[in-house]
Design a protein around this motif. Structure first.
Motif, PDB file in Angstrom:
ATOM      1  N   ARG A  20      -5.692  -2.396 -13.734  1.00 43.91           N
ATOM      2  CA  ARG A  20      -5.254  -1.307 -14.604  1.00 43.91           C
ATOM      3  C   ARG A  20      -6.415  -0.483 -15.159  1.00 43.91           C
ATOM      4  N   THR A  21      -7.629  -1.031 -15.150  1.00 44.98           N
ATOM      5  CA  THR A  21      -8.728  -0.405 -15.898  1.00 44.98           C
ATOM      6  C   THR A  21      -9.295   0.830 -15.218  1.00 44.98           C
ATOM      7  N   SER A  22      -9.121   0.999 -13.931  1.00 42.63           N
ATOM      8  CA  SER A  22      -9.710   2.139 -13.232  1.00 42.63           C
ATOM      9  C   SER A  22      -8.779   2.569 -12.107  1.00 42.63           C
ATOM     10  N   PRO A  23      -8.948   3.799 -11.599  1.00 41.54           N
ATOM     11  CA  PRO A  23      -8.118   4.233 -10.468  1.00 41.54           C
ATOM     12  C   PRO A  23      -8.227   3.261  -9.282  1.00 41.54           C
ATOM     13  N   ALA A  24      -7.095   2.954  -8.690  1.00 43.62           N
ATOM     14  CA  ALA A  24      -7.038   1.963  -7.620  1.00 43.62           C
ATOM     15  C   ALA A  24      -6.803   2.646  -6.276  1.00 43.62           C
ATOM     16  N   PRO A  25      -7.255   2.024  -5.168  1.00 43.22           N
ATOM     17  CA  PRO A  25      -6.928   2.555  -3.842  1.00 43.22           C
ATOM     18  C   PRO A  25      -5.409   2.631  -3.653  1.00 43.22           C
ATOM     19  N   VAL A  26      -4.947   3.635  -2.940  1.00 45.97           N
ATOM     20  CA  VAL A  26      -3.513   3.836  -2.726  1.00 45.97           C
ATOM     21  C   VAL A  26      -3.235   3.946  -1.229  1.00 45.97           C
ATOM     22  N   LEU A  27      -2.106   3.398  -0.836  1.00 46.04           N
ATOM     23  CA  LEU A  27      -1.659   3.429   0.556  1.00 46.04           C
ATOM     24  C   LEU A  27      -0.141   3.580   0.587  1.00 46.04           C
ATOM     25  N   ARG A  28       0.348   4.352   1.555  1.00 48.88           N
ATOM     26  CA  ARG A  28       1.794   4.446   1.755  1.00 48.88           C
ATOM     27  C   ARG A  28       2.223   3.322   2.698  1.00 48.88           C
ATOM     28  N   VAL A  29       3.280   2.609   2.310  1.00 43.18           N
ATOM     29  CA  VAL A  29       3.755   1.473   3.088  1.00 43.18           C
ATOM     30  C   VAL A  29       5.280   1.494   3.110  1.00 43.18           C
ATOM     31  N   LEU A  30       5.850   0.557   3.822  1.00 42.64           N
ATOM     32  CA  LEU A  30       7.273   0.263   3.765  1.00 42.64           C
ATOM     33  C   LEU A  30       7.432  -1.112   3.116  1.00 42.64           C
ATOM     34  N   VAL A  31       8.429  -1.252   2.275  1.00 45.62           N
ATOM     35  CA  VAL A  31       8.632  -2.510   1.565  1.00 45.62           C
ATOM     36  C   VAL A  31      10.088  -2.952   1.714  1.00 45.62           C
ATOM     37  N   GLY A  32      10.268  -4.242   1.899  1.00 42.06           N
ATOM     38  CA  GLY A  32      11.590  -4.854   1.948  1.00 42.06           C
ATOM     39  C   GLY A  32      11.627  -6.042   1.010  1.00 42.06           C
ATOM     40  N   LYS A  33      12.720  -6.767   1.011  1.00 44.98           N
ATOM     41  CA  LYS A  33      12.887  -7.961   0.198  1.00 44.98           C
ATOM     42  C   LYS A  33      13.290  -9.117   1.090  1.00 44.98           C
ATOM     43  N   ASP A  34      12.744 -10.299   0.799  1.00 45.59           N
ATOM     44  CA  ASP A  34      13.127 -11.467   1.573  1.00 45.59           C
ATOM     45  C   ASP A  34      14.176 -12.271   0.813  1.00 45.59           C
ATOM     46  N   ASP A  35      14.470 -13.456   1.319  1.00 44.47           N
ATOM     47  CA  ASP A  35      15.529 -14.278   0.752  1.00 44.47           C
ATOM     48  C   ASP A  35      15.206 -14.768  -0.647  1.00 44.47           C
ATOM     49  N   HIS A  36      13.913 -14.762  -1.025  1.00 43.32           N
ATOM     50  CA  HIS A  36      13.485 -15.202  -2.351  1.00 43.32           C
ATOM     51  C   HIS A  36      13.258 -14.024  -3.294  1.00 43.32           C
ATOM     52  N   GLU A  37      13.691 -12.817  -2.885  1.00 45.45           N
ATOM     53  CA  GLU A  37      13.514 -11.602  -3.670  1.00 45.45           C
ATOM     54  C   GLU A  37      12.054 -11.226  -3.843  1.00 45.45           C
ATOM     55  N   ASP A  38      11.185 -11.723  -2.963  1.00 52.85           N
ATOM     56  CA  ASP A  38       9.791 -11.282  -2.939  1.00 52.85           C
ATOM     57  C   ASP A  38       9.681 -10.017  -2.093  1.00 52.85           C
ATOM     58  N   ALA A  39       8.698  -9.171  -2.439  1.00 55.22           N
ATOM     59  CA  ALA A  39       8.463  -7.965  -1.664  1.00 55.22           C
ATOM     60  C   ALA A  39       7.755  -8.313  -0.351  1.00 55.22           C
ATOM     61  N   VAL A  40       8.204  -7.718   0.748  1.00 58.67           N
ATOM     62  CA  VAL A  40       7.597  -7.892   2.062  1.00 58.67           C
ATOM     63  C   VAL A  40       7.064  -6.532   2.496  1.00 58.67           C
ATOM     64  N   ILE A  41       5.773  -6.459   2.790  1.00 62.42           N
ATOM     65  CA  ILE A  41       5.112  -5.188   3.080  1.00 62.42           C
ATOM     66  C   ILE A  41       4.951  -5.016   4.589  1.00 62.42           C
ATOM     67  N   TYR A  42       5.295  -3.794   5.059  1.00 58.14           N
ATOM     68  CA  TYR A  42       5.163  -3.424   6.476  1.00 58.14           C
ATOM     69  C   TYR A  42       4.361  -2.129   6.572  1.00 58.14           C
ATOM     70  N   ALA A  43       3.788  -1.890   7.750  1.00 60.73           N
ATOM     71  CA  ALA A  43       3.128  -0.617   8.017  1.00 60.73           C
ATOM     72  C   ALA A  43       4.167   0.501   8.067  1.00 60.73           C
ATOM     73  N   THR A  44       3.749   1.729   7.789  1.00 60.46           N
ATOM     74  CA  THR A  44       4.702   2.839   7.722  1.00 60.46           C
ATOM     75  C   THR A  44       5.320   3.170   9.072  1.00 60.46           C
TER      76      THR A  44
END
Length: 550
Positions: free
Chosen positions: A225-249
């Protein structure tokens, strides 16, 4: 083949910061290829951590009762395996300590113990170094993919909740560990002193593990939170445990998940208590786990994704027209090696097929229940043969401890008494539970007075694995477990009693016209079960005392 047939939900252009590029193509493949080998364990989920804690405690108990290892090694060896899986940062500190203890105690150890300890040290150090190198490559690859694009985080001035649970829990369990260490020399028997020392060291080690986890998580979340962070566009889904799953765009069919991370949506403009209450409501309304893959959404990832990192996601809402959703990570990033990703896809395909079969079967059962339900003044369900079998197995589990409890130290007598009292509390509930439904709600008998749950507070009735679960609005859910053999039931065309009960209650929850019309009497709600528990507890205590005095 994939179960994703919908296009990813689009993220509004206003939520995408300037300089944010897509994470796709060669950059995503390079990042995925930096994962550790298949035999190196990745960071486990939280439920796996709980399981590993219990396994470590069981291993420490087994080492203490079956070997002549010194108490320090009995406590440190299981903790070393736990840190190897969960907290690799601690392995670099614990390994020199463990090697020093082994060198000092080498003359007292048998060669199998020396070999096993050496293998544990070698495996944990090797895995930790491989994960550290993979983490560095992942950071470099992610920064290269971002191309220098950074942006300040939304709500960067908000309260940091990360790590609070571990810090509080660690401080709580540290007290008995310190007490055991301080009083270890006051016990009369030599075996009691060794047990107190070993248990004290083990609990203090768990305390330090939890405090380290909470501190690292909070420090990384604060640094994000303390400084600007790197940013990337991604695709996100949810698994059976409600965790986020990240995929390439460019992976719109979700064929290669890059990593998973536990997240929680940020509730803007709400206090902590209100946000937690809303999160609880969403959890209670969530459908049962099916293994089906959630639709993908476009998102912006803030942070540098690598093993153990903290991130923030600003993703498209699941419903059209809703504002973007801000999700903070509540756990570390868990990269997925190629083999794990393939197994995950295969598991999701099988789960989707099972979900379709189960949905059809549940729909047929629900239709049958609705057609056959007759409105009555009061409806009752009670324990049956499967519950009697569950009670018998619980009693056998307790009896097994009685037969194996051959050690006469005060510690093991206390453990044996504790297990017996636990069984004395559980067995009456398994054998004599009753659910009574009337027009006001349902009544659950228990050890004390029956519990009343109004219909408006009963959120769902469903079965998961071996359990029948009644989900309640205030979070005080009720569950009961009993054996089931799904393949045998399918072959014989049988319906498990829990499935029938869940289907009937679900129909009543959904359609008030099917609910009972009368009010139950006190005697219909089931009797209090504490007298049976007291009798069993007294019988167990008399049995143990008789054995100890003989």
């Amino acid at each position: 083949m994939t179960t994703n047939v919908r296009e990813p939900s689009a993220l509004p252009a206003s939520a995408i910061p300037d300089g944010c590029v897509d994470w796709n193509g060669e950059h995503a493949r390079v990042w995925a290829d930096t994962a550790v080998p298949w035999w190196v364990p990745v960071r486990p989920r939280r439920w796996s951590v709980e399981l590993s804690l219990w396994c470590a405690l069981f291993v420490a108990f087994a080492l203490l009762t079956t070997t002549d290892l010194p108490p320090e090694l009995v406590a440190l060896l299981p903790l070393q395996a736990l840190w190897w899986l969960w907290r690799p940062e601690a392995v670099r500190v614990s390994t020199p300590v463990l090697i020093t203890l082994i060198a000092i105690r080498a003359t007292e150890l048998s060669w199998p113990a020396l070999v096993c300890a050496a293998l544990l040290v070698l495996a944990s150090v090797t895995a930790t170094e491989l994960r550290a190198r993979a983490r560095a490559r992942q950071r470099h690859s992610a920064l290269a993919a971002a191309g220098g694009g950074t942006a300040p985080l939304p709500d960067a001035d908000g309260r940091v909740r990360r790590g609070g649970l571990f810090l509080k829990f660690g401080a709580g369990i540290g007290v008995p560990g310190v007490v055991l260490l301080a009083t270890s020399g006051l016990w009369s028997g030599a075996s009691d002193r060794e047990v107190a020392l070993e248990e004290g060291l083990f609990i203090v080690g768990l305390t330090l593990t939890l405090l380290l986890s909470g501190t690292l998580g909070r420090r990384r979340a604060t640094a994000l939170r303390t400084s600007p962070a790197p940013v990337l566009r991604v695709l996100v889904g949810k698994d059976d445990h409600e965790d986020a799953v990240i995929y390439a765009t460019d992976d719109t069919e979700a064929l290669r998940p890059l990593f998973t991370v536990a997240t929680r949506a940020e509730a803007e403009g709400k206090g902590d208590d209100e946000a937690e209450a809303e999160e609880l409501e969403e959890l209670l309304d969530a459908p049962a786990k099916t293994g089906a893959r959630a639709p993908l959404r476009e998102a912006v990832l803030y942070g540098t994704p690598c093993d153990g990192a903290e991130i923030l996601l600003v993703g498209a809402a699941e419903e059209p027209g809703e504002p973007p959703v801000v999700e903070w990570s509540t756990g570390p990033v868990r990269p997925l090696p190629e083999g794990a990703a393939r197994r995950r896809l295969a598991r999701e395909e099988r789960a989707a097929v099972r979900a379709e079969v189960r949905a059809a079967r549940d729909g047929e059962l629900a239709a049958t229940v609705r057609a056959g339900t007759t409105v009555v003044p009061v409806r009752r369900w009670r324990a049956g043969p499967v519950d009697w079998l569950a009670g018998f197995l619980t009693a056998q589990w307790c009896l097994g401890y009685f037969l194996l409890g051959i050690d006469h130290s005060l510690w093991f007598r206390g453990v044996l008494l504790l297990f017996g009292l636990m069984c004395a509390v559980r067995v009456p509930v398994k054998l004599r539970w009753r659910v009574t439904a009337d027009r006001t709600g349902i009544w659950l008998n228990r050890l004390r007075a029956p519990r009343h749950i109004p219909w408006d507070d009963l959120r769902a009735a469903r079965t998961e694995s071996f359990e029948l679960q009644l989900r309640v609005r205030d979070g005080d859910d009720w569950s009961m477990a009993a054996p089931r053999w799904a393949w045998w039931q399918r072959r014989r065309g049988l319906i498990h009693p829990y499935d029938a009960l869940a289907a009937e209650l679900s129909a009543m929850i959904a359609d008030p016209a099917l609910r009972p019309t009368g009010e139950s009497e006190v005697g219909e709600r089931g009797r209090q079960l504490w007298p049976f528990a007291v009798l069993l507890a007294l019988a167990w205590t008399v049995l143990l005392v008789t054995r100890w005095l003989s």
